[in-house]
Design an enzyme around this catalytic site. Structure first.
Site, short mmCIF file in Angstrom:
data_model
loop_
_atom_site.label_atom_id
_atom_site.label_comp_id
_atom_site.label_asym_id
_atom_site.label_seq_id
_atom_site.Cartn_x
_atom_site.Cartn_y
_atom_site.Cartn_z
N LYS A 129 -79.86 -57.90 -45.94
CA LYS A 129 -80.91 -57.39 -46.81
C LYS A 129 -81.95 -56.74 -45.91
O LYS A 129 -82.03 -57.07 -44.73
CB LYS A 129 -81.54 -58.55 -47.61
CG LYS A 129 -82.22 -58.11 -48.88
CD LYS A 129 -81.26 -57.97 -50.06
CE LYS A 129 -81.98 -57.39 -51.26
NZ LYS A 129 -81.18 -57.49 -52.49
N ASP A 169 -82.90 -51.91 -54.25
CA ASP A 169 -83.44 -53.17 -54.76
C ASP A 169 -84.82 -52.78 -55.32
O ASP A 169 -85.04 -51.60 -55.63
CB ASP A 169 -83.53 -54.22 -53.64
CG ASP A 169 -83.82 -55.63 -54.16
OD1 ASP A 169 -82.88 -56.30 -54.62
OD2 ASP A 169 -85.00 -56.06 -54.15
P1 NDP Z 1 -86.89 -52.43 -59.93
O1 NDP Z 1 -87.84 -52.05 -58.86
O2 NDP Z 1 -86.07 -51.38 -60.60
O3 NDP Z 1 -87.64 -53.25 -61.09
C1 NDP Z 1 -88.37 -54.40 -60.85
C2 NDP Z 1 -89.19 -54.71 -62.09
O4 NDP Z 1 -89.87 -55.95 -61.91
C3 NDP Z 1 -90.25 -53.66 -62.37
O5 NDP Z 1 -90.46 -53.57 -63.74
C4 NDP Z 1 -91.49 -54.22 -61.67
O6 NDP Z 1 -92.70 -53.79 -62.24
C5 NDP Z 1 -91.29 -55.72 -61.85
N1 NDP Z 1 -91.78 -56.41 -60.64
C6 NDP Z 1 -91.33 -56.33 -59.39
N2 NDP Z 1 -92.05 -57.08 -58.54
C7 NDP Z 1 -92.97 -57.66 -59.29
C8 NDP Z 1 -94.02 -58.55 -58.99
N3 NDP Z 1 -94.24 -59.01 -57.75
N4 NDP Z 1 -94.77 -58.95 -60.00
C9 NDP Z 1 -94.54 -58.50 -61.24
N5 NDP Z 1 -93.56 -57.65 -61.59
C10 NDP Z 1 -92.80 -57.24 -60.62
O7 NDP Z 1 -85.94 -53.54 -59.28
P2 NDP Z 1 -84.52 -54.04 -59.78
O8 NDP Z 1 -84.44 -54.03 -61.25
O9 NDP Z 1 -83.50 -53.34 -58.99
O10 NDP Z 1 -84.53 -55.55 -59.24
C11 NDP Z 1 -85.11 -56.62 -60.00
C12 NDP Z 1 -84.59 -57.95 -59.48
O11 NDP Z 1 -83.15 -57.96 -59.54
C13 NDP Z 1 -84.92 -58.24 -58.00
O12 NDP Z 1 -85.07 -59.64 -57.85
C14 NDP Z 1 -83.67 -57.79 -57.27
O13 NDP Z 1 -83.53 -58.41 -56.01
C15 NDP Z 1 -82.60 -58.24 -58.26
N6 NDP Z 1 -81.31 -57.58 -58.16
C16 NDP Z 1 -81.20 -56.21 -58.14
C17 NDP Z 1 -79.95 -55.63 -58.08
C18 NDP Z 1 -79.77 -54.16 -58.12
O14 NDP Z 1 -78.61 -53.71 -58.01
N7 NDP Z 1 -80.82 -53.37 -58.25
C19 NDP Z 1 -78.72 -56.44 -58.00
C20 NDP Z 1 -78.94 -57.86 -58.10
C21 NDP Z 1 -80.19 -58.38 -58.16
P3 NDP Z 1 -93.22 -52.28 -62.05
O15 NDP Z 1 -92.40 -51.45 -62.99
O16 NDP Z 1 -94.65 -52.32 -62.42
O17 NDP Z 1 -92.97 -51.94 -60.64
#
Ligand code: NDP
Length: 456
Positions: A129, A169
């Site tokens: 990662k 991510d």
């Molecule tokens: P994105 O950046 O596309 O979306 C993340 C979402 O969560 C956004 O809506 C963001 O808000 C919100 N968010 C992120 N950090 C915070 C925080 N600290 N406090 C509040 N809200 C937060 O990421 P992904 O959808 O890709 O990933 C989301 C989760 O899924 C993570 O844990 C990631 O590790 C996991 N994951 C992702 C995979 C992938 O293929 N993308 C695969 C497997 C797991 P805002 O819109 O305001 O930024």
């Protein structure tokens, strides 16, 4: 038995002593170690071979300076990371995260979880990662591009299609992957499958953006089927509004469920009527194209509840609404013990994690004690990396499979992961415990490969 248990405790306390500030990493290691005792009992030789000590020590950690210039001509400096945790099962594989909260503890916990997650898939993938404490929010496309190029000007020498294959991510979506890949290609003078999540016309796989979210829902459907239930008509709480959350929502709707919440880092919406495909399309455009805030959902659909909050600070709001299922899909530790109690009080009998480690250890204990259906992220969201593996396979063959074929393979992989978690949990005397099932299943594969490959 006491000797072996105390040895796990000893190793755990050494982890704390050696890196006292890495709380997220401690949490992830503890979560795995507390379930694998029975495997150690069946393999007493593992202690002499220091399998646990080796599994928690990254093969390589790369930390680097990322200097870049903003639109005002001011030089900015961020810190970049790549933790190459384990290559026993295949090339290092795992995403890059761009978020101000990124530090070595966060990247190490994600890399550690990734090793076990990747081991659960039937694909040959090691675990890694990376990321940076860079916040793409509010930055122009030009600034994001210059940052990505500066980041890649160091990372490129450590990755390669058979060495280490990053993906996206949090904060790293298709725009960032495009800029990162472009710079890698220029520096290496090679067009290879070094990234997954690539654009469709330059080597990406169909279904990759959807994969983690769709996979989470396929996993949830498998869990429900063990109790003779389906998603039809079930009220679902989803946190986040990124790729994982929105494709989880899309698949829940496709399977007849009702999505009543979404959130971003500034607020949440509660839509009693439930989202439909038009509302979901609005959110996708809002978040992915205009990069706006969920508050605009309330402006467009005035009947809904909008609560401004930071889900990490204001834990109770999203998880307090009455529901049947919960899908935490935003970030780590977004759901604590109080939230777990609230979910149970509100009627939730299934929690399936799209995010990595979104539930605190105390919350997990509550779910396990109440014997609800609880799918930990490392199993439930493995669809993302699984389709990344399929993207690598398509790149190697220089062809691309149709959408239906990738989706069918994803569905099958989630079925296989679900069954292996369930079977192993049963075999080790903890039936229905997907946490133990996922950890033991991943640990058996990784530790066996490690022992067979000798001391390297
Ligand atoms: P994105 O950046 O596309 O979306 C993340 C979402 O969560 C956004 O809506 C963001 O808000 C919100 N968010 C992120 N950090 C915070 C925080 N600290 N406090 C509040 N809200 C937060 O990421 P992904 O959808 O890709 O990933 C989301 C989760 O899924 C993570 O844990 C990631 O590790 C996991 N994951 C992702 C995979 C992938 O293929 N993308 C695969 C497997 C797991 P805002 O819109 O305001 O930024």
């Amino acid at each position: 038995m006491n000797v072996r248990i105390s040895s796990v405790d000893e190793i755990m306390s050494r982890v704390h002593e050696r890196d006292p500030d890495q709380q997220e990493f401690h949490q992830a290691v503890h979560g795995v170690f507390e379930t694998i005792g029975p495997v150690l009992e069946r393999n007493p030789g593992y202690r002499r071979l220091a399998v646990l000590e080796r599994i928690i020590e990254p093969e390589r950690i790369i930390v680097f300076r990322v200097p870049w210039m903003d639109d005002a001509g001011q030089v900015q400096v961020n810190r970049g990371y790549r933790v190459q945790m384990s290559s026993v099962l295949g090339p290092y594989k795992g995403g890059l995260r761009f978020h101000p909260s990124v530090n070595l503890s966060v990247v190490k916990f994600l890399a550690f979880e990734q090793v076990f997650k990747n081991a659960l898939t039937p694909l040959a993938l090691g675990g890694a990662k990376g990321g940076a404490d860079f916040d793409p929010k509010g930055r122009s496309d030009g600034e994001v591009m210059r940052f990505c190029q500066a980041f890649m000007s160091e990372l490129y020498r450590h990755i390669g299609p058979d060495t280490d294959v990053p993906a996206g991510d949090i904060g790293v979506g298709s725009r960032e992957i495009g800029y990162l890949f472009g710079m890698y290609k220029k520096l290496s003078n090679e067009f290879t499958g070094v990234f997954t999540g690539k654009g469709l016309v330059w080597g990406g796989s169909l279904i990759r953006p959807e994969a983690a979210g769709y996979g989470v829902v396929y996993f949830a459907a498998e869990m429900l089927a063990t109790r003779g239930k389906t998603l039809e008509g079930r009220r679902c709480l989803i946190s986040g509004a990124g790729d994982v959350a929105l494709f989880t929502a899309e698949k829940v709707l496709a399977l007849g469920g009702r999505v009543v919440t979404l959130s971003d880092s500034t607020g949440l919406i509660y839509d009693e009527q439930g989202l439909d495909s038009e509302k979901l399309a609005f959110v996708k455009e809002l978040k992915n194209v205009r990069r706006g805030r969920l508050k605009e959902y309330k402006e467009r659909y005035p009947d809904v509840v909008y609560l401004p909050c930071d889900p990490l600070l204001d834990h109770n709001s999203l998880w307090s609404f009455p529901a049947d299922c919960a899908f935490p899909c935003a970030t780590h530790n977004e759901l604590n013990a109080k939230d777990a109690e609230r979910l149970l009080a509100g009627g939730v009998d299934l929690v399936c994690e799209g995010a990595n480690m979104p539930s605190t250890s105390a919350a997990v204990q509550i779910f396990l004690a109440q014997k609800i259906l609880y799918g930990p992220g490392k199993a439930a969201n493995a669809g993302g990396v699984a389709v990344s593996g399929l993207e690598m396979a398509q790149n190697s063959m220089r062809l691309s499979w149709p959408r239906e074929e990738v989706d069918a393979r994803l569905k099958l992989i989630m079925k296989i992961i679900h069954k292996s978690c369930l079977d192993i949990a049963h075999d080790y005397g903890v039936p229905g415990n997907y946490v133990a099932g996922a950890n033991i299943s991943g640990f058996i594969k990784v530790s066996r490969a490690m022992v067979e490959q000798g001391l390297v």
